[in-house]
Design an enzyme around this catalytic site. Structure first.
Site, PDB file in Angstrom:
ATOM      1  N   HIS A  22       1.676   4.436  -2.851  1.00 47.00           N
ATOM      2  CA  HIS A  22       1.717   5.902  -2.692  1.00 47.00           C
ATOM      3  C   HIS A  22       3.070   6.451  -3.161  1.00 47.00           C
ATOM      4  O   HIS A  22       3.138   7.452  -3.874  1.00 47.00           O
ATOM      5  CB  HIS A  22       1.544   6.282  -1.217  1.00 47.00           C
ATOM      6  CG  HIS A  22       0.146   6.182  -0.699  1.00 47.00           C
ATOM      7  ND1 HIS A  22      -0.928   6.831  -1.298  1.00 47.00           N
ATOM      8  CD2 HIS A  22      -0.372   5.550   0.384  1.00 47.00           C
ATOM      9  CE1 HIS A  22      -2.033   6.577  -0.601  1.00 47.00           C
ATOM     10  NE2 HIS A  22      -1.725   5.794   0.418  1.00 47.00           N
ATOM     11  N   HIS A  39       3.470   6.470  -6.873  1.00 46.33           N
ATOM     12  CA  HIS A  39       2.628   7.538  -7.438  1.00 46.33           C
ATOM     13  C   HIS A  39       3.378   8.874  -7.323  1.00 46.33           C
ATOM     14  O   HIS A  39       3.486   9.636  -8.287  1.00 46.33           O
ATOM     15  CB  HIS A  39       1.304   7.588  -6.664  1.00 46.33           C
ATOM     16  CG  HIS A  39       0.244   8.426  -7.317  1.00 46.33           C
ATOM     17  ND1 HIS A  39      -1.025   8.536  -6.815  1.00 46.33           N
ATOM     18  CD2 HIS A  39       0.265   9.209  -8.427  1.00 46.33           C
ATOM     19  CE1 HIS A  39      -1.749   9.339  -7.593  1.00 46.33           C
ATOM     20  NE2 HIS A  39      -0.977   9.758  -8.572  1.00 46.33           N
ATOM     21  N   HIS A  47       0.831  -1.210   0.000  1.00 44.10           N
ATOM     22  CA  HIS A  47       0.000   0.000   0.000  1.00 44.10           C
ATOM     23  C   HIS A  47       0.870   1.266   0.000  1.00 44.10           C
ATOM     24  O   HIS A  47       0.717   2.134  -0.868  1.00 44.10           O
ATOM     25  CB  HIS A  47      -0.898  -0.021   1.255  1.00 44.10           C
ATOM     26  CG  HIS A  47      -1.850   1.126   1.342  1.00 44.10           C
ATOM     27  ND1 HIS A  47      -3.171   1.025   0.954  1.00 44.10           N
ATOM     28  CD2 HIS A  47      -1.694   2.397   1.775  1.00 44.10           C
ATOM     29  CE1 HIS A  47      -3.770   2.194   1.136  1.00 44.10           C
ATOM     30  NE2 HIS A  47      -2.889   3.041   1.638  1.00 44.10           N
ATOM     31  N   GLU A  48       1.779   1.342   0.968  1.00 46.29           N
ATOM     32  CA  GLU A  48       2.597   2.560   1.091  1.00 46.29           C
ATOM     33  C   GLU A  48       3.555   2.719  -0.090  1.00 46.29           C
ATOM     34  O   GLU A  48       3.830   3.838  -0.525  1.00 46.29           O
ATOM     35  CB  GLU A  48       3.370   2.568   2.424  1.00 46.29           C
ATOM     36  CG  GLU A  48       2.489   2.583   3.662  1.00 46.29           C
ATOM     37  CD  GLU A  48       1.449   3.707   3.702  1.00 46.29           C
ATOM     38  OE1 GLU A  48       1.621   4.723   3.004  1.00 46.29           O
ATOM     39  OE2 GLU A  48       0.451   3.545   4.431  1.00 46.29           O
TER      40      GLU A  48
END
Length: 600
Positions: free
Chosen positions: A395, A398, A391-392
């Site tokens: 980010h 991105h 998940h991190e």
């Protein structure tokens, strides 16, 4: 693991720490940059009242604003991340506090700009852009400011509203003080006979306990506590609703929802589509509740039975090295460039891995333009740990692509799309784990983990979004809201969402009282839309391969805020202005539910 076993920061091996020296080699460099930034902020005053003088002046101001924002991000990120490594170090607490005061000073110095830009005529701006081609770079940024024109008041009125801000933010501050400092839950005795106080932090852990009587007791104690404070919390939230209505009226918006959604230029139909599409798929959630009841072997399913694992005796352990390797393999469908940057990031100082004494809890990804992103973890060797890493890093990737492609003006992506890349990575990881899992019990456990992700994100956040919209609409219609009517709205929504196999306990009527997000109005729906977009992207990436990946990376990850969020997603292949992505995501939920049903 108790605090005694925690290492001091100095004892953590270097390979498990992030390299903040990639941003500033020394603290002295940071201090120097603060001084330089303050000098840049001092330069701003010469532009006040002069933005419309000529194109050169206008361009020089916009370039100065970019430079200030560039340095500001570096100052804020470094000081806060140093402080998060060990929150007991007073030097870095002081750094973070100093960074905040620089940010406030910058915001104050730049506050004249938007009103001046709004006061300029369309022709004036067009002439400036023709005379100075470098201004074309800022055309989109200017357009986003000028959208607010119809909702911007005279300078005197704007000044009054700025002063009122302290008053209108009172409900949020009051609730925050109450929920974080004042409210105290009772002690309970656990299965081993230990007396433990219930806290916000351990509440869900208790609800995951196999001991049903413990779950029931904790559930009743928590909501019984909120019930006692019901008059205070209801008055606080009704004040929030009235504030929203007041601001929407004063700024000439049709509704509070229109006002809040206008920040990202999100059509209100996106909100309505979400609620309607979720309603259409509620029978599947009811079916999942029926299955949960069957797998738990209970006569009646209660609200306190929602978190306990329905597949037990599964212990999926991943060391950090195994987690990195698994995440990298799970993301191979993203293509060679993506995975090589990802692997490099995981090996070269992007991540602060393990918990240490006084380290900030939780996990996040953060970074400043011009340096690589950073990820804070408190890694645990379990399934949640590996999903948090995926998940991190979503980010972080991105941020990496956005910063690499966009100028500082357009690198920051909006909240509406913030959770898409992170959740897309989780979705790809889940697909990989299921594809490569031989153990049937583990497979069942993974499917349940995925279904619960849908329940707690897509369904639940839509339910929260529906509650706050009903409450806002009733205030707008002039209805007198009360503690009782708010409790009833929330209770009825639980009956609607969880269906006939759920015995909706009366205590759940008070659950809305513990939700801090309601004081950031019209925010939670973005968790559901982001989740839907992420599931849609992961499906396209798995099914369509390279063409889908190229669109996703080039049009979305690299996009920053160079377009409106809806247009960014659309250019990458997901049209959130239609109900289709939410519908498609919920069809995935139904497919996995069928897979689980077959095994039971």
């Amino acid at each position: 693991m108790g605090d005694i076993a925690l290492k001091k920061r100095s004892e953590v091996p270097a390979e498990y720490k992030w390299k903040l020296e990639d941003m500033f080699e020394t603290d002295e460099q940071w201090e120097k940059e603060v001084e330089q930034t303050l000098l840049l902020i001092d330069e701003v005053s010469q532009f006040k009242g002069h933005l419309a003088d000529n194109e050169i002046k206008f361009l020089k101001f916009l370039e100065l604003e970019d430079r200030i924002n560039y340095h500001l991000a570096r100052i804020i990120v470094y000081s806060n991340q140093r402080s998060h490594e060990d929150t007991a170090v007073s030097k870095y607490q002081a750094y973070a506090s100093r960074a905040e005061s620089v940010m406030v000073k910058a915001a104050s110095a730049l506050s004249f700009a938007d009103p001046e830009i709004l006061a300029m005529s369309e022709e004036n701006i067009e002439e400036f852009c023709k005379a100075e081609s470098k201004l074309l770079h800022y055309k989109w940024a200017i357009e986003k400011i000028r959208r607010k024109k119809a909702h911007t008041l005279s300078q005197a009125e704007e000044n009054i509203l700025a002063q009122v801000k302290e008053v209108t933010s009172a409900p949020d501050n009051i609730f925050s003080m109450f929920n974080n400092a004042d409210v105290k839950f009772p002690y309970i005795t656990d299965v081993e006979g230990n007396k433990i106080r219930i806290t916000h932090g351990n509440f869900i852990d208790f609800l995951m306990s196999k001991d049903r009587s413990l779950r029931k007791q904790v559930f009743r104690e928590v909501y019984g506590t909120y019930k006692k404070w019901g008059n205070t919390i209801s008055a606080t939230y009704i004040s929030q609703l009235k504030n929203d209505q007041f601001l929407a009226n004063v700024r000439k918006y049709g509704s509070a929802r229109e006002m809040y959604l206008s920040k990202g230029n999100i059509p209100q139909s996106v909100y309505d589509n979400l609620i309607e599409t979720v309603h259409a798929h509620l029978p599947a959630l009811h079916e999942y509740m029926s299955l949960r009841k069957k797998m738990l072997g209970v006569e009646h399913l209660h609200m306190y039975d929602l978190f306990v694992p329905i597949v037990s005796d599964v212990d999926m352990k991943y060391s950090f090295d195994e987690a990195k390797d698994t995440v990298a393999r799970a993301l191979l469908p993203m293509g060679e460039e993506y995975t090589s940057i990802l692997e490099d990031g995981m090996e070269s100082g992007w991540i602060d891995v393990y918990e240490n004494e006084n380290k900030r809890s939780g996990a996040y990804s953060w970074g400043a333009y011009g340096t690589h992103p950073y990820v804070l973890l408190n890694y645990q060797d379990n399934l949640d740990g590996i999903f948090t890493l995926a998940h991190e890093m979503g980010h972080a990737m991105h941020t990496y692509f956005s910063n690499r492609t966009q100028s500082v003006t357009y690198a920051d992506y909006s909240i509406f799309v913030a959770e898409v890349a992170s959740t897309c990575n989780e979705s790809l990881l889940m697909h990989y784990l299921l594809e490569n899992c031989a153990d049937e019990n583990q497979k069942k456990y993974l499917v349940c983990h995925y279904l619960d992700g849908f329940r707690t994100t897509l369904f639940r956040q839509a339910q929260l979004a529906e509650f706050e919209h009903i409450a806002h609409e009733r205030i707008a219609a002039g209805e007198a809201l009360t503690k009782e009517s708010l409790n009833q709205i929330w209770y009825d929504l639980n009956v609607l969402y969880y269906g006939p196999d759920m015995k909706v306990d009366e205590e759940i009527a008070y659950e809305w009282m513990r939700i801090p997000h309601f004081y950031t109005p019209y925010y939670v729906y973005q968790y559901s839309t982001g989740y839907s977009a992420a599931v849609a992207f992961s499906k396209m990436i798995i099914e369509d391969g390279k063409p889908a990946v190229d669109k996703y990376i080039n049009n979305f990850l690299c996009g920053g805020c160079s377009k409106d969020p809806i247009d960014l997603l659309k250019s990458a292949g997901v049209d959130m202005s239609t109900p289709k992505p939410v519908d498609d995501a919920l069809n995935v939920f139904e497919d996995y539910l069928k897979k689980l049903e077959i095994t039971v």
